[in-house]
Design a protein around this motif. Structure first.
Motif, PDB file in Angstrom:
ATOM      1  N   PHE A 163       0.844  -1.201   0.000  1.00  0.00           N
ATOM      2  CA  PHE A 163       0.000   0.000   0.000  1.00  0.00           C
ATOM      3  C   PHE A 163       0.875   1.245   0.000  1.00  0.00           C
ATOM      4  O   PHE A 163       1.853   1.326   0.745  1.00  0.00           O
ATOM      5  CB  PHE A 163      -0.918   0.002   1.216  1.00  0.00           C
ATOM      6  N   ARG A 164       0.509   2.214  -0.832  1.00  0.00           N
ATOM      7  CA  ARG A 164       1.284   3.462  -0.891  1.00  0.00           C
ATOM      8  C   ARG A 164       0.398   4.608  -1.352  1.00  0.00           C
ATOM      9  O   ARG A 164      -0.369   4.467  -2.311  1.00  0.00           O
ATOM     10  CB  ARG A 164       2.465   3.319  -1.853  1.00  0.00           C
ATOM     11  N   ARG A 165       0.478   5.741  -0.672  1.00  0.00           N
ATOM     12  CA  ARG A 165      -0.217   6.958  -1.088  1.00  0.00           C
ATOM     13  C   ARG A 165       0.571   7.579  -2.234  1.00  0.00           C
ATOM     14  O   ARG A 165       1.505   8.350  -2.037  1.00  0.00           O
ATOM     15  CB  ARG A 165      -0.322   7.941   0.071  1.00  0.00           C
ATOM     16  N   ALA A 166       0.170   7.239  -3.447  1.00  0.00           N
ATOM     17  CA  ALA A 166       0.936   7.651  -4.620  1.00  0.00           C
ATOM     18  C   ALA A 166       0.436   8.945  -5.237  1.00  0.00           C
ATOM     19  O   ALA A 166       1.200   9.675  -5.864  1.00  0.00           O
ATOM     20  CB  ALA A 166       0.876   6.542  -5.679  1.00  0.00           C
ATOM     21  N   GLY A 167      -0.858   9.243  -5.085  1.00  0.00           N
ATOM     22  CA  GLY A 167      -1.470  10.345  -5.818  1.00  0.00           C
ATOM     23  C   GLY A 167      -1.901   9.882  -7.197  1.00  0.00           C
ATOM     24  O   GLY A 167      -1.286   8.994  -7.799  1.00  0.00           O
ATOM     25  N   LYS A 168      -2.983  10.473  -7.688  1.00  0.00           N
ATOM     26  CA  LYS A 168      -3.524  10.107  -9.003  1.00  0.00           C
ATOM     27  C   LYS A 168      -3.473  11.301  -9.937  1.00  0.00           C
ATOM     28  O   LYS A 168      -3.753  12.439  -9.552  1.00  0.00           O
ATOM     29  CB  LYS A 168      -4.974   9.661  -8.856  1.00  0.00           C
ATOM     30  N   LEU A 169      -3.127  11.032 -11.198  1.00  0.00           N
ATOM     31  CA  LEU A 169      -3.149  12.053 -12.241  1.00  0.00           C
ATOM     32  C   LEU A 169      -4.286  11.776 -13.205  1.00  0.00           C
ATOM     33  O   LEU A 169      -4.344  10.700 -13.806  1.00  0.00           O
ATOM     34  CB  LEU A 169      -1.821  12.065 -13.007  1.00  0.00           C
TER      35      LEU A 169
ATOM     36  N   GLU B  40       4.713  20.958 -16.419  1.00  0.00           N
ATOM     37  CA  GLU B  40       4.922  20.372 -15.091  1.00  0.00           C
ATOM     38  C   GLU B  40       4.787  18.853 -15.113  1.00  0.00           C
ATOM     39  O   GLU B  40       5.299  18.169 -14.214  1.00  0.00           O
ATOM     40  CB  GLU B  40       3.932  20.975 -14.099  1.00  0.00           C
ATOM     41  N   LEU B  41       4.122  18.311 -16.136  1.00  0.00           N
ATOM     42  CA  LEU B  41       3.941  16.869 -16.242  1.00  0.00           C
ATOM     43  C   LEU B  41       5.203  16.147 -16.692  1.00  0.00           C
ATOM     44  O   LEU B  41       5.284  14.921 -16.610  1.00  0.00           O
ATOM     45  CB  LEU B  41       2.813  16.535 -17.233  1.00  0.00           C
ATOM     46  N   LYS B  42       6.181  16.880 -17.182  1.00  0.00           N
ATOM     47  CA  LYS B  42       7.382  16.231 -17.719  1.00  0.00           C
ATOM     48  C   LYS B  42       8.105  15.408 -16.660  1.00  0.00           C
ATOM     49  O   LYS B  42       8.768  14.423 -16.979  1.00  0.00           O
ATOM     50  CB  LYS B  42       8.321  17.284 -18.316  1.00  0.00           C
ATOM     51  N   GLY B  43       7.996  15.797 -15.403  1.00  0.00           N
ATOM     52  CA  GLY B  43       8.612  15.027 -14.330  1.00  0.00           C
ATOM     53  C   GLY B  43       7.733  13.928 -13.791  1.00  0.00           C
ATOM     54  O   GLY B  43       8.100  13.251 -12.818  1.00  0.00           O
ATOM     55  N   GLU B  44       6.554  13.757 -14.406  1.00  0.00           N
ATOM     56  CA  GLU B  44       5.590  12.759 -13.927  1.00  0.00           C
ATOM     57  C   GLU B  44       5.388  11.607 -14.900  1.00  0.00           C
ATOM     58  O   GLU B  44       5.389  10.451 -14.513  1.00  0.00           O
ATOM     59  CB  GLU B  44       4.224  13.434 -13.681  1.00  0.00           C
ATOM     60  N   VAL B  45       5.168  11.943 -16.161  1.00  0.00           N
ATOM     61  CA  VAL B  45       4.828  10.943 -17.169  1.00  0.00           C
ATOM     62  C   VAL B  45       5.621  11.223 -18.438  1.00  0.00           C
ATOM     63  O   VAL B  45       5.631  12.360 -18.925  1.00  0.00           O
ATOM     64  CB  VAL B  45       3.309  10.969 -17.490  1.00  0.00           C
ATOM     65  N   GLY B  46       6.245  10.188 -18.977  1.00  0.00           N
ATOM     66  CA  GLY B  46       7.032  10.344 -20.187  1.00  0.00           C
ATOM     67  C   GLY B  46       6.201  10.216 -21.438  1.00  0.00           C
ATOM     68  O   GLY B  46       6.435   9.351 -22.286  1.00  0.00           O
ATOM     69  N   SER B  47       5.193  11.068 -21.555  1.00  0.00           N
ATOM     70  CA  SER B  47       4.314  11.082 -22.720  1.00  0.00           C
ATOM     71  C   SER B  47       3.713  12.472 -22.844  1.00  0.00           C
ATOM     72  O   SER B  47       3.732  13.255 -21.891  1.00  0.00           O
ATOM     73  CB  SER B  47       3.215  10.027 -22.585  1.00  0.00           C
ATOM     74  N   ARG B  48       3.153  12.763 -24.013  1.00  0.00           N
ATOM     75  CA  ARG B  48       2.617  14.086 -24.260  1.00  0.00           C
ATOM     76  C   ARG B  48       1.154  14.168 -23.860  1.00  0.00           C
ATOM     77  O   ARG B  48       0.285  13.597 -24.497  1.00  0.00           O
ATOM     78  CB  ARG B  48       2.755  14.453 -25.743  1.00  0.00           C
ATOM     79  N   PHE B  49       0.903  14.850 -22.746  1.00  0.00           N
ATOM     80  CA  PHE B  49      -0.460  15.187 -22.342  1.00  0.00           C
ATOM     81  C   PHE B  49      -0.533  16.701 -22.153  1.00  0.00           C
ATOM     82  O   PHE B  49       0.497  17.385 -22.099  1.00  0.00           O
ATOM     83  CB  PHE B  49      -0.848  14.455 -21.055  1.00  0.00           C
ATOM     84  N   HIS B  50      -1.738  17.223 -22.047  1.00  0.00           N
ATOM     85  CA  HIS B  50      -1.938  18.672 -22.054  1.00  0.00           C
ATOM     86  C   HIS B  50      -2.193  19.247 -20.658  1.00  0.00           C
ATOM     87  O   HIS B  50      -2.750  20.339 -20.533  1.00  0.00           O
ATOM     88  CB  HIS B  50      -3.101  19.002 -22.990  1.00  0.00           C
ATOM     89  N   GLY B  51      -1.763  18.525 -19.645  1.00  0.00           N
ATOM     90  CA  GLY B  51      -1.982  18.946 -18.271  1.00  0.00           C
ATOM     91  C   GLY B  51      -2.705  17.857 -17.514  1.00  0.00           C
ATOM     92  O   GLY B  51      -3.078  16.815 -18.072  1.00  0.00           O
ATOM     93  N   ALA B  52      -2.912  18.088 -16.220  1.00  0.00           N
ATOM     94  CA  ALA B  52      -3.547  17.055 -15.399  1.00  0.00           C
ATOM     95  C   ALA B  52      -4.025  17.642 -14.089  1.00  0.00           C
ATOM     96  O   ALA B  52      -3.546  18.687 -13.639  1.00  0.00           O
ATOM     97  CB  ALA B  52      -2.570  15.919 -15.123  1.00  0.00           C
ATOM     98  N   MET B  53      -4.956  16.936 -13.463  1.00  0.00           N
ATOM     99  CA  MET B  53      -5.344  17.209 -12.085  1.00  0.00           C
ATOM    100  C   MET B  53      -4.721  16.143 -11.211  1.00  0.00           C
ATOM    101  O   MET B  53      -4.819  14.946 -11.485  1.00  0.00           O
ATOM    102  CB  MET B  53      -6.865  17.186 -11.925  1.00  0.00           C
ATOM    103  N   LEU B  54      -4.028  16.564 -10.165  1.00  0.00           N
ATOM    104  CA  LEU B  54      -3.404  15.656  -9.220  1.00  0.00           C
ATOM    105  C   LEU B  54      -4.263  15.560  -7.965  1.00  0.00           C
ATOM    106  O   LEU B  54      -4.536  16.564  -7.315  1.00  0.00           O
ATOM    107  CB  LEU B  54      -2.003  16.159  -8.858  1.00  0.00           C
ATOM    108  N   SER B  55      -4.676  14.346  -7.629  1.00  0.00           N
ATOM    109  CA  SER B  55      -5.420  14.072  -6.392  1.00  0.00           C
ATOM    110  C   SER B  55      -4.459  13.371  -5.439  1.00  0.00           C
ATOM    111  O   SER B  55      -4.130  12.190  -5.617  1.00  0.00           O
ATOM    112  CB  SER B  55      -6.640  13.192  -6.683  1.00  0.00           C
TER     113      SER B  55
END
Length: 424
Positions: A118-124, A158-173
């Motif tokens: 179990f780990r509190r990872a956060g969701k994008l 800011e997503l470049k340090g999170e996911v190695g793919s092209r997305f247009h932003g995200a909400m982090l929970s």
């Protein structure tokens, strides 16, 4: 490549199932040994209630052992949509129930000493298109202001340090988590038995009669009687419970798991090591496993998983989607491919309560891994006559017109959402 759930294959099997004939009288009988049923059994047994769980296959065999391994807080819908459909008070209560669900799971893991990573990872929630980011930003403003300040809005840069793919932003929970689903299921079942519950595997319920304040449940291994029955079978609900079959749409969901990735591959693909969900209607969800595999899933085909050939076709579709999102992994070996059923409701809100003489909790609509444990405990408390904390109490649940168990209309639904994704 193995055509079985990664969670099943990499967890120690539950070893405390009851042997011999299915017989006896119980205060409560629970149908289904997924997270809902097991959590309810543990809660009841801890309070001294005599409880039996009847499972048609083995512990965690259904949706609880076939999902993506995410424990995401928030709703299946946007919070704005939930407020419009349910009203502010219920939308907030349901959102907070998902928050409480993850707290509940963490507390059980700690109390019972369950080793399940179990780990509190956060969701994008990843914006697949520019216009999707605009919608995510509007929803973020409402969520952050009204119900969950532990959220953040990330730009594409800011997503470049999170996911190695092209997305247009995200909400982090930030409250969202992840765990090993197979190990949690086995640990939860073992805890229920330690507290006094009886669990029968390979004991599918084939008959149900009630009268004089007592239920009789038939299986191929024998019959039990009980004062109360909790139906916790979701998309795998047997046909003898027609009320639920007319209201649950069983939709296939499919997953693949890669070979373990190298540290360099992880840095290039999932450096943030969070749970991720894309914003498409027919989208994808993914995370890293404890042994560094990428577990990648989605509604690859709008059909139910039925056999290895069906799962293989869906696996090919997922492999292509994975390569599109992460070109750097286009040729990566796939070690696992599996499918399962999701218990969708027409409006994608869960349901729990009491009807036709039985208690129930189901309809998680793809968000059951997190809510099911919590809602199972809430229904156990309701059975014991404690304060009713059910976040969907009184929510109407009309039958799906023309639906009697087999979702013949799913190909048309799939075509509709594919068309919607193409133009929006």
């Amino acid at each position: 490549m193995q055509f079985q759930s990664y969670w099943h294959d990499t967890a120690r099997a539950f070893a405390d199932a009851a042997q011999g004939p299915v017989e006896g009288h119980y205060d409560v009988a629970i149908i289904g040994a997924g997270f809902t049923g097991l959590a309810a059994a543990r809660q009841l047994a801890t309070a001294g209630v005599k409880v039996v769980v009847l499972e048609g296959e083995r512990v965690g065999w259904g949706a609880s052992g076939r999902n993506g391994g995410h424990l995401n807080n928030g709703l299946a819908h946007s919070f704005l949509s939930a407020k419009a459909a349910l009203g502010v008070e219920r939308a907030v209560a349901l959102y907070r129930a998902f928050d409480d669900s993850i707290d509940t799971i963490e507390a059980i893991i700690t109390a019972e000493g369950i080793d399940c990573d179990f780990r509190r990872a956060g969701k994008l929630k990843l914006a697949s298109k520019p216009q999707h980011f605009e919608a995510i930003a509007r929803n973020f403003e409402a969520v952050h202001k009204d119900v969950d300040p532990d959220t953040a809005l990330l730009t594409a840069n800011e997503l470049k340090g999170e996911v190695g793919s092209r997305f247009h932003g995200a909400m982090l929970s930030k409250k969202s988590a992840m765990m090993h689903m197979g190990r949690y299921a086995a640990g939860l079942a073992a805890a229920a038995v330690r507290h006094g519950a009886t669990i029968f595997e390979q004991a599918a319920v084939t008959g149900h009669r009630q009268g004089s304040g007592r239920h009789s449940l038939e299986t191929a291994r024998g019959t039990v009687t009980a004062d109360h029955v909790l139906v916790a079978t979701g998309a795998y609900t047997p046909s003898l419970f027609g009320y639920f079959r007319r209201r649950i749409i069983s939709v296939g969901s499919f997953l693949i798991a890669t070979r373990p990735l190298s540290d360099a591959e992880i840095t290039a693909t999932m450096p943030g090591n969070r749970t991720c969900v894309t914003s498409m209607n027919i989208g994808n969800y993914f995370r890293l496993s404890p042994d560094k595999r990428l577990i990648f899933g989605g509604r690859a085909r709008f059909s139910a998983t039925s056999d290895q050939r069906s799962d293989a076709k869906s696996g090919d579709i997922l492999r292509a989607s994975l390569a599109e999102i992460f070109p750097q992994l286009a040729g990566v070996e796939i070690d696992y491919c599996w499918g399962g059923l999701v218990d969708m409701t027409k409006d994608r809100y869960p349901r729990a309560g009491y009807v036709d003489g039985v208690w129930y909790a189901m309809g998680y609509s793809g968000h059951g891994a997190q809510l099911s444990t919590h809602l199972g405990m809430i229904m156990a408390d309701a059975i014991m006559g404690k304060a009713n904390r059910n976040p969907v109490k009184g929510l109407e649940w009309p039958a799906v017109p023309g639906h009697f168990g087999k979702p013949w209309f799913l190909p048309m639904v799939g075509l509709y959402y594919k068309t919607l994704d193409r133009f929006k």
